[in-house]
Write a protein that holds these residues in place. Structure first.
Motif, PDB file in Angstrom:
ATOM      1  N   ARG A 178       0.984  -1.175  -0.018  1.00  0.00           N
ATOM      2  CA  ARG A 178       0.163  -0.075  -0.159  1.00  0.00           C
ATOM      3  C   ARG A 178       0.862   1.241  -0.074  1.00  0.00           C
ATOM      4  N   ILE A 214      -5.317  -2.063  -5.032  1.00  0.00           N
ATOM      5  CA  ILE A 214      -4.694  -0.848  -4.573  1.00  0.00           C
ATOM      6  C   ILE A 214      -4.547   0.399  -5.330  1.00  0.00           C
ATOM      7  N   ARG A 217      -7.599   2.458  -5.724  1.00  0.00           N
ATOM      8  CA  ARG A 217      -8.028   3.417  -4.655  1.00  0.00           C
ATOM      9  C   ARG A 217      -7.327   4.918  -4.855  1.00  0.00           C
ATOM     10  N   GLU A 219      -4.732   6.391  -3.884  1.00  0.00           N
ATOM     11  CA  GLU A 219      -3.990   7.066  -2.768  1.00  0.00           C
ATOM     12  C   GLU A 219      -2.707   7.726  -3.203  1.00  0.00           C
TER      13      GLU A 219
END
Length: 286
Positions: A178, A214, A217, A219
């Motif tokens: 992540r 991941i 997402r 992020e």
């Protein structure tokens, strides 16, 4: 495959779906079938026309001003890293040196290469696309022998998801996955649309379910230090307690955007951790 506009569109949609309507002061009485803000709600809160914002989120050819981006960032409550990512995708720097063409063969900056050669602690140099450009012997003992990895696969993001030996070194692999994706998104915005960047992402999207989840997402997180837990044993079987090390990244001040990352024992790690780290670095551990 993807370009900067489609990356921007995906990023905005993802952040809008995560926005809290009530916390944002938007239309709490409306019945909702999906989470987050509606496009018209975000546009109203940011003082934009719904049609213009829709075009932006669809990846169409619009050129938002700095004031517009500030308004969108405020409504979506973006942190500093996410705000920087938004601005880079929407208002990229002029081309000319930040992104490496497929034909170029990038080398570690001489000063960084000399620095890691002089270090006894594990250290390596990588670029904004996470290609590993230089390393020392201690880094090979901690992570993987980079010299044995084919040059086209000598990439930290790819190795995090696809290189069995590299993955096996981490005791907290899920966290590493992540954090790696979030940091990569922040670092590699300038490579969106570059053929090698697209090929790397396409490969991982096809071959790794964990990466697909991941990556979706969106992020974004910039980190320059932290801790990582490794499966390291002097005997090489990795069966002992994880070795937790501190890591620090030093960014080049030149346009190359290369970084030097190095690992040290924790200040609060204790004598046994210091001994194990000294052995890893090539000392006698005594």
């Amino acid at each position: 495959m993807s370009d900067r506009r489609s990356e921007l569109a995906d990023f905005l949609r993802g952040r809008r779906m995560r926005a809290a309507p009530i916390a944002g002061g938007a239309f709490p009485g409306k019945r909702r079938r999906t989470p987050g803000l509606r496009r018209e709600e975000l546009a109203q809160l940011a003082g934009l026309s719904v049609d213009w914002y829709t075009r932006l989120e669809q990846g169409r050819d619009v050129n938002p001003s700095r004031e517009t981006l500030e308004a969108i960032a405020r409504v979506l409550k973006l942190d500093d890293d996410e705000r920087g990512h938004l601005f880079y995708l929407a208002r990229p720097e002029p081309a000319g040196g930040s992104a490496r063409s497929a034909a170029q063969k990038e080398r570690a900056e001489p000063a960084l290469a000399r620095a890691i050669e002089a270090m006894r602690v594990p250290a390596c140099v990588f670029n904004a696309r996470y290609d590993v450009l230089a390393w020392n012997a201690a880094a090979c003992r901690l992570l993987v022998d980079f010299g044995d990895v084919p040059p086209r696969r000598r990439n930290l993001l790819w190795m995090t998801f696809r290189h069995a030996g590299y993955r096996a070194r981490y005791a907290d692999l899920g966290v590493i996955e992540r954090e790696s994706v979030a940091a990569f998104r922040f670092s590699a915005s300038s490579f969106v649309g570059d053929p090698e960047f697209d090929a790397l992402i396409a490969d991982l999207l096809e071959s790794s379910e964990a990466f697909r989840v991941i990556w979706a997402r969106h992020e974004v997180r910039a980190k320059v230090s932290g801790t990582k837990a490794f499966r390291v044993e002097e005997g090489g079987d990795g069966s002992g307690a994880p070795l937790v090390l501190e890591w620090h990244a030093l960014a080049s001040t030149t346009s190359s955007r290369q970084q030097l990352i190095y690992f040290t024992a924790r200040a609060a790690g204790g004598p046994e951790e210091e001994r194990r780290f000294a052995a890893l670095c090539g000392g006698d551990g005594g």
